[in-house]
Design an enzyme around this catalytic site. Structure first.
Site, PDB file in Angstrom:
ATOM      1  N   LYS A 140       1.968  25.090  -5.085  1.00  0.00           N
ATOM      2  CA  LYS A 140       0.673  24.688  -4.472  1.00  0.00           C
ATOM      3  C   LYS A 140       0.906  23.096  -4.446  1.00  0.00           C
ATOM      4  O   LYS A 140       0.144  22.262  -5.168  1.00  0.00           O
ATOM      5  CB  LYS A 140      -0.439  25.182  -5.463  1.00  0.00           C
ATOM      6  N   ARG A 189       0.831  -1.382  -0.004  1.00  0.00           N
ATOM      7  CA  ARG A 189       0.010   0.044   0.043  1.00  0.00           C
ATOM      8  C   ARG A 189       0.882   1.300  -0.029  1.00  0.00           C
ATOM      9  O   ARG A 189       0.633   2.255  -0.836  1.00  0.00           O
ATOM     10  CB  ARG A 189      -0.919  -0.202   1.149  1.00  0.00           C
ATOM     11  N   GLU A 247       3.520  39.943 -11.069  1.00  0.00           N
ATOM     12  CA  GLU A 247       2.130  39.545 -11.656  1.00  0.00           C
ATOM     13  C   GLU A 247       1.554  40.828 -11.808  1.00  0.00           C
ATOM     14  O   GLU A 247       1.672  41.818 -11.343  1.00  0.00           O
ATOM     15  CB  GLU A 247       1.678  38.840 -10.287  1.00  0.00           C
ATOM     16  N   LYS A 300       3.585  39.279  -6.324  1.00  0.00           N
ATOM     17  CA  LYS A 300       2.326  39.025  -6.535  1.00  0.00           C
ATOM     18  C   LYS A 300       1.484  40.350  -5.861  1.00  0.00           C
ATOM     19  O   LYS A 300       2.098  41.381  -5.422  1.00  0.00           O
ATOM     20  CB  LYS A 300       1.837  37.861  -5.612  1.00  0.00           C
TER      21      LYS A 300
END
Length: 306
Positions: A163, A128, A224, A195
């Site tokens: 992310k 697993r 940005e 940003k």
């Protein structure tokens, strides 16, 4: 019972392969140990070691078997070396890995991408955790490949983002490369990405850009923008990498014309793979996609005893 093979005793060639992929083998070893502890934690002093009770009850201790990693869908595999490391961690050198296809291979349903032979109980104990790594990373590679295919023949390259799942960043970025994508910055120190919040704090896109350029003259800087006026100001200031945030296709096309090769342009924000080619044909250099890592669907791989 898990052997818990020491890092230095794991196959040298496999450790070298993983290191060459940009993954810290020591950190991966610790992560594998933590993952397996979720199934069979190390006992406290005086306690008996926990067991894989189902395997102990159903499988003779001396039984041996071969298990095949077989894919159930079409896509791109990644993380098979990580899965192999899991099996070696559990069983040491009493396991044999054969027929492993290279990460980045495109596969079809039914393809066997790796075979593992060893003690049956050990195979099922490691199964697993090994599948969790390979299925997730193959999902990232497969999603990336879908975007890469969508923009084939254009200049646009598919970028990942930060992310990523905590502690999985280097693994996920490796899987993006397996799918044909390109890595954006890995950490906050690799490059500056100005940003919206930085722009507000600095008082505008140009002051923010100039502040970074002054503080870190040799560092790559990307800024940005949300409109063409900000783009024009940055181009005049000499910024050579600009992120077009949530712009329409027409705006992006106009932005490419305005830049005229003076800056590399990255499209980002709310994009879907269905729209990828339309965006790429505007002439942007990059398309960044957070979904490659933050919400990817796992790739269906099974482990079948032969």
């Amino acid at each position: 019972m898990i052997v818990r093979t020491e890092l230095e005793k794991l196959p040298a060639a496999l450790r070298a392969e993983i290191s060459a992929a940009g993954i810290d083998v020591g950190e991966l070893y610790d992560a594998i140990e933590t993952a397996l502890d979720e199934d069979l934690p190390e006992p406290r002093p005086g306690e008996m070691p926990p067991e894989d009770v189902t395997s102990v009850a159903t499988i003779p201790i001396d039984a041996r078997a071969r298990g095949d990693f077989a894919v159930r869908e079409a896509g791109v595999v990644a993380g098979l070396g990580v899965a192999a490391l899991v099996f070696h961690y559990v069983m040491g050198d009493d396991v044999e890995i054969t027929d492993r296809v290279p990460d980045g291979t495109r596969v079809q349903p039914g393809d066997v991408v790796m075979r593992v032979s060893g003690p049956t109980r050990g195979l099922l104990t490691a199964e697993r955790t090994a599948l969790n790594y390979a299925s997730h990373l193959s999902g990232v590679a497969t999603a990336t490949a879908a975007w890469v295919d969508a923009v084939a023949g254009t200049r646009a390259r598919i970028l990942d983002t930060r992310k990523t799942l905590p502690t999985y960043r280097n693994l996920q970025k490796y899987a993006v490369r397996c799918g044909g994508g390109v890595n954006h910055r890995t950490s906050l120190a690799d490059m500056a990405l100005v940003k919206d919040n930085h722009v507000v704090a600095a008082g505008g896109v140009v002051p923010a850009y100039l502040a970074v350029r002054t503080a870190y003259p040799a560092l790559p800087v990307e800024v940005e923008v949300t409109g063409l006026d900000e783009l024009r100001d940055l181009l005049d200031a000499g910024c050579d990498r600009i992120l077009l945030d949530n712009m329409s296709t027409d705006q992006m096309r106009e932005a490419v014309g305005m830049a005229a090769g003076r800056a590399r342009l990255e499209a980002s924000g709310g994009l879907t793979v269905d729209r990828a080619r339309e965006v790429a044909e505007t002439g942007v250099d990059f398309i960044s996609v957070g979904a490659l890592t933050h919400s990817v669907k796992v790739f269906d791989i099974g482990f079948d005893l032969a």
